[in-house]
Design a protein around this motif. Structure first.
Motif, PDB file in Angstrom:
ATOM      1  N   ARG A  70      42.960  38.777  44.210  1.00  7.93           N
ATOM      2  CA  ARG A  70      43.345  40.017  43.551  1.00  7.93           C
ATOM      3  C   ARG A  70      44.787  40.300  43.946  1.00  7.93           C
ATOM      4  O   ARG A  70      45.084  40.411  45.124  1.00  7.93           O
ATOM      5  CB  ARG A  70      42.469  41.194  44.009  1.00  7.93           C
ATOM      6  CG  ARG A  70      40.981  41.052  43.696  1.00  7.93           C
ATOM      7  CD  ARG A  70      40.701  41.133  42.206  1.00  7.93           C
ATOM      8  NE  ARG A  70      39.275  41.112  41.882  1.00  7.93           N
ATOM      9  CZ  ARG A  70      38.584  40.023  41.535  1.00  7.93           C
ATOM     10  NH1 ARG A  70      39.170  38.841  41.493  1.00  7.93           N
ATOM     11  NH2 ARG A  70      37.304  40.119  41.224  1.00  7.93           N
ATOM     12  N   VAL A  72      47.241  42.746  44.413  1.00  9.09           N
ATOM     13  CA  VAL A  72      47.184  44.204  44.553  1.00  9.09           C
ATOM     14  C   VAL A  72      48.121  44.647  45.668  1.00  9.09           C
ATOM     15  O   VAL A  72      48.162  44.024  46.726  1.00  9.09           O
ATOM     16  CB  VAL A  72      45.741  44.642  44.914  1.00  9.09           C
ATOM     17  CG1 VAL A  72      45.677  46.144  45.141  1.00  9.09           C
ATOM     18  CG2 VAL A  72      44.745  44.231  43.830  1.00  9.09           C
ATOM     19  N   TYR A  91      40.095  53.886  49.545  1.00  9.25           N
ATOM     20  CA  TYR A  91      41.132  52.879  49.344  1.00  9.25           C
ATOM     21  C   TYR A  91      41.765  53.092  47.976  1.00  9.25           C
ATOM     22  O   TYR A  91      41.079  53.503  47.023  1.00  9.25           O
ATOM     23  CB  TYR A  91      40.460  51.509  49.409  1.00  9.25           C
ATOM     24  CG  TYR A  91      41.236  50.349  48.814  1.00  9.25           C
ATOM     25  CD1 TYR A  91      41.917  49.460  49.640  1.00  9.25           C
ATOM     26  CD2 TYR A  91      41.266  50.139  47.432  1.00  9.25           C
ATOM     27  CE1 TYR A  91      42.607  48.384  49.096  1.00  9.25           C
ATOM     28  CE2 TYR A  91      41.961  49.076  46.893  1.00  9.25           C
ATOM     29  CZ  TYR A  91      42.631  48.199  47.726  1.00  9.25           C
ATOM     30  OH  TYR A  91      43.313  47.139  47.182  1.00  9.25           O
ATOM     31  N   GLN A  95      46.894  47.049  40.924  1.00 10.00           N
ATOM     32  CA  GLN A  95      46.617  45.654  40.598  1.00 10.00           C
ATOM     33  C   GLN A  95      47.402  45.235  39.360  1.00 10.00           C
ATOM     34  O   GLN A  95      47.429  45.958  38.361  1.00 10.00           O
ATOM     35  CB  GLN A  95      45.105  45.460  40.374  1.00 10.00           C
ATOM     36  CG  GLN A  95      44.728  44.043  39.992  1.00 10.00           C
ATOM     37  CD  GLN A  95      43.289  43.626  40.302  1.00 10.00           C
ATOM     38  OE1 GLN A  95      42.926  42.492  40.054  1.00 10.00           O
ATOM     39  NE2 GLN A  95      42.477  44.512  40.839  1.00 10.00           N
ATOM     40  N   HIS A 106      33.798  37.789  41.528  1.00 15.42           N
ATOM     41  CA  HIS A 106      33.140  38.005  42.818  1.00 15.42           C
ATOM     42  C   HIS A 106      32.319  39.295  42.747  1.00 15.42           C
ATOM     43  O   HIS A 106      32.368  40.006  41.753  1.00 15.42           O
ATOM     44  CB  HIS A 106      34.165  38.021  43.975  1.00 15.42           C
ATOM     45  CG  HIS A 106      35.090  39.203  44.013  1.00 15.42           C
ATOM     46  ND1 HIS A 106      36.169  39.290  44.872  1.00 15.42           N
ATOM     47  CD2 HIS A 106      35.106  40.379  43.320  1.00 15.42           C
ATOM     48  CE1 HIS A 106      36.791  40.440  44.706  1.00 15.42           C
ATOM     49  NE2 HIS A 106      36.169  41.113  43.764  1.00 15.42           N
ATOM     50  N   HIS A 108      30.783  42.572  45.592  1.00 10.41           N
ATOM     51  CA  HIS A 108      30.845  43.079  46.967  1.00 10.41           C
ATOM     52  C   HIS A 108      30.078  44.388  47.079  1.00 10.41           C
ATOM     53  O   HIS A 108      29.744  45.015  46.069  1.00 10.41           O
ATOM     54  CB  HIS A 108      32.296  43.239  47.420  1.00 10.41           C
ATOM     55  CG  HIS A 108      33.248  43.725  46.371  1.00 10.41           C
ATOM     56  ND1 HIS A 108      33.198  44.989  45.861  1.00 10.41           N
ATOM     57  CD2 HIS A 108      34.257  43.093  45.719  1.00 10.41           C
ATOM     58  CE1 HIS A 108      34.159  45.135  44.964  1.00 10.41           C
ATOM     59  NE2 HIS A 108      34.809  43.993  44.839  1.00 10.41           N
ATOM     60  N   ARG A 114      38.562  51.438  38.227  1.00  7.90           N
ATOM     61  CA  ARG A 114      39.894  51.056  37.740  1.00  7.90           C
ATOM     62  C   ARG A 114      40.371  52.189  36.870  1.00  7.90           C
ATOM     63  O   ARG A 114      39.611  52.664  36.007  1.00  7.90           O
ATOM     64  CB  ARG A 114      39.879  49.794  36.876  1.00  7.90           C
ATOM     65  CG  ARG A 114      38.803  48.812  37.201  1.00  7.90           C
ATOM     66  CD  ARG A 114      39.157  47.892  38.302  1.00  7.90           C
ATOM     67  NE  ARG A 114      37.985  47.206  38.828  1.00  7.90           N
ATOM     68  CZ  ARG A 114      37.964  46.642  40.028  1.00  7.90           C
ATOM     69  NH1 ARG A 114      39.021  46.723  40.817  1.00  7.90           N
ATOM     70  NH2 ARG A 114      36.900  46.032  40.443  1.00  7.90           N
ATOM     71  N   HIS A 147      32.148  40.792  38.936  1.00  5.51           N
ATOM     72  CA  HIS A 147      33.269  41.199  38.081  1.00  5.51           C
ATOM     73  C   HIS A 147      34.433  40.239  38.210  1.00  5.51           C
ATOM     74  O   HIS A 147      34.740  39.755  39.286  1.00  5.51           O
ATOM     75  CB  HIS A 147      33.715  42.636  38.385  1.00  5.51           C
ATOM     76  CG  HIS A 147      34.033  42.904  39.830  1.00  5.51           C
ATOM     77  ND1 HIS A 147      33.051  43.031  40.779  1.00  5.51           N
ATOM     78  CD2 HIS A 147      35.212  43.044  40.474  1.00  5.51           C
ATOM     79  CE1 HIS A 147      33.623  43.259  41.961  1.00  5.51           C
ATOM     80  NE2 HIS A 147      34.928  43.260  41.804  1.00  5.51           N
ATOM     81  N   HIS A 149      38.513  39.748  36.190  1.00  7.98           N
ATOM     82  CA  HIS A 149      39.482  40.415  35.329  1.00  7.98           C
ATOM     83  C   HIS A 149      40.278  39.345  34.599  1.00  7.98           C
ATOM     84  O   HIS A 149      40.519  38.268  35.153  1.00  7.98           O
ATOM     85  CB  HIS A 149      40.461  41.270  36.139  1.00  7.98           C
ATOM     86  CG  HIS A 149      39.828  42.146  37.175  1.00  7.98           C
ATOM     87  ND1 HIS A 149      38.970  43.177  36.871  1.00  7.98           N
ATOM     88  CD2 HIS A 149      39.932  42.143  38.528  1.00  7.98           C
ATOM     89  CE1 HIS A 149      38.586  43.761  37.995  1.00  7.98           C
ATOM     90  NE2 HIS A 149      39.146  43.165  39.013  1.00  7.98           N
ATOM     91  N   ASP A 161      43.212  50.589  41.456  1.00 14.14           N
ATOM     92  CA  ASP A 161      41.877  50.325  41.988  1.00 14.14           C
ATOM     93  C   ASP A 161      41.541  51.412  42.998  1.00 14.14           C
ATOM     94  O   ASP A 161      42.306  51.643  43.933  1.00 14.14           O
ATOM     95  CB  ASP A 161      41.853  48.992  42.753  1.00 14.14           C
ATOM     96  CG  ASP A 161      41.953  47.780  41.851  1.00 14.14           C
ATOM     97  OD1 ASP A 161      41.354  47.796  40.768  1.00 14.14           O
ATOM     98  OD2 ASP A 161      42.629  46.813  42.246  1.00 14.14           O
ATOM     99  N   LEU A 163      38.554  52.226  45.661  1.00 12.44           N
ATOM    100  CA  LEU A 163      37.325  51.681  46.270  1.00 12.44           C
ATOM    101  C   LEU A 163      36.921  52.505  47.491  1.00 12.44           C
ATOM    102  O   LEU A 163      37.731  53.249  48.047  1.00 12.44           O
ATOM    103  CB  LEU A 163      37.517  50.222  46.707  1.00 12.44           C
ATOM    104  CG  LEU A 163      37.492  49.140  45.614  1.00 12.44           C
ATOM    105  CD1 LEU A 163      38.860  48.979  44.973  1.00 12.44           C
ATOM    106  CD2 LEU A 163      37.035  47.792  46.153  1.00 12.44           C
TER     107      LEU A 163
END
Ligand code: GTQ
Length: 348
Positions: A70, A72, A91, A95, A106, A108, A114, A147, A149, A161, A163
């Motif tokens: 990513r 970012v 967080y 991005q 991936h 998590h 977004r 997901h 992108h 992003d 999170l």
């Protein structure tokens, strides 16, 4: 025992002796730990969009999305450097995905949102269904959903992003997996979930179209829809003196916040409007969508211009002023705080 120098000396000696056993006296820190109001472990801060974007574009010349996994830039709170935290619990990162690039698949245990800052036509695919994004769309990747992108357009795409990385880290519940392959195979046509769950409707119970997780079916909230709702609200509804016109993004399955830990909302302040002071226990990340104005945080003014990002600490006194019609997006950990019985607000 009488308080006095002898007692102090004896206590200090005791602390020194117990220290190697990893023991500490509560009475020395109780008033810091159990206090009348929060003492946030973060500060208010604003990131101007243009210079931040320049650094991101320079990174784009040096590393590919695939190489980076990513690509970012993390917005780190000035007093939380090295911890990937914009607020104590959340967080934020910007991005970049360039034409032709793929950010590999991936999943998590963190939840992600977004919020599109610029560009259109790139996508996030969630469990194999693409959400094709336009500026200021909100797209969710709830925890443990695959997901990736991608950008099939001819222009760069940048989104914010958001999170819950610090929350998941607090619980030591960080898990992740790479998908076996760069992208998840397509499981449904792009946009079908938004079409069927995004209008106060849902596929009939048990029908084959009800393929999304029942508790979190919708993951795309287009700008065109929320901006229209906010505009109509501003034209018709009474304005709230503390927040302006404000609409929260909902999970249609239960009417609750968009994700288990993260809530998000948008606000509109008409030109010339000034809010009354308000505090809330959820630290917030604001994004300016349209307009100009000022955010006053604990008495300190910060100018607001389109695409600027601002972090606001828990329990800070917030006053907003709109020079022109001001539209803001915000996300916070209110969803988690409400579940834990911690959330508070105070209006002045
Ligand atoms: O797009 O999945 O900014 O996993 C940080 C971690 C984005 C993502 C971030 C991530 C992602």
């Amino acid at each position: 025992m009488e308080p006095g120098e002898a007692q102090q000396a004896a206590l200090r000696a005791l602390y020194a002796e117990m220290d190697p056993a990893h023991l500490a006296p509560l009475w020395e820190s109780l008033s810091q730990l159990v206090r009348p109001v929060p003492a946030p472990g973060m500060v208010a801060h604003r990131w101007e969009y243009a210079p931040t974007r320049d650094y991101l574009m320079r990174a784009g010349d040096l590393i590919s999305a695939e190489q980076a996994e990513r690509r970012v830039l993390i917005l780190e709170n000035p007093v939380l450097r090295g911890t990937a935290a914009i607020t104590t619990s959340l967080y934020a990162g910007l991005q970049l995905i360039l034409p032709g690039e793929i950010a590999p698949c991936h999943r998590h245990s963190q939840c992600a949102l977004r919020f599109v800052m610029e560009g259109e036509g790139a996508y996030t695919s969630v469990d194999g269904e693409k959400a094709v994004m336009r500026p200021f769309d909100l797209v969710l990747t709830p925890n443990w959903q695959w997901h990736d992108h991608g950008n099939d357009t001819d222009h760069p795409m940048i989104w914010l992003d958001g999170l819950d990385i610090p929350i998941v880290r607090l619980f030591d519940t960080t898990f992740a997996e790479h998908y076996d392959g760069k992208v998840h195979p397509e499981t449904a046509p792009a946009g079908v979930s938004q079409a069927v769950y995004g209008r106060n409707l849902r596929p009939l119970d048990g029908s084959v179209a009800a393929r999304r997780p029942a508790e979190r079916p919708l993951f795309h909230y287009p700008y065109a829809d929320w901006r229209d709702a906010l505009g109509r609200m501003a034209a018709m509804a009474q304005i709230d003196p503390h927040v302006g016109h404000a609409l929260e993004f909902l999970n249609p399955a239960d009417g609750g916040p968009i994700m288990p830990t993260i809530s998000a909302h948008v606000r509109l302040l008409p030109a010339g409007f000034q809010t009354l002071a308000r505090r809330s226990s959820d630290a917030m990340v604001f994004v300016v969508v349209e307009g100009e104005g000022t955010i006053c945080i604990d008495g300190v003014d910060m100018p607001l211009a389109p695409r600027d990002l601002v972090a606001v600490p828990s329990w800070a006194k917030v006053e907003l002023q709109a020079s022109s019609e001001l539209v803001l997006f915000a996300y916070s950990d209110k969803a988690a705080q409400q579940k834990l019985g911690l959330y508070r607000e105070k209006c002045e």
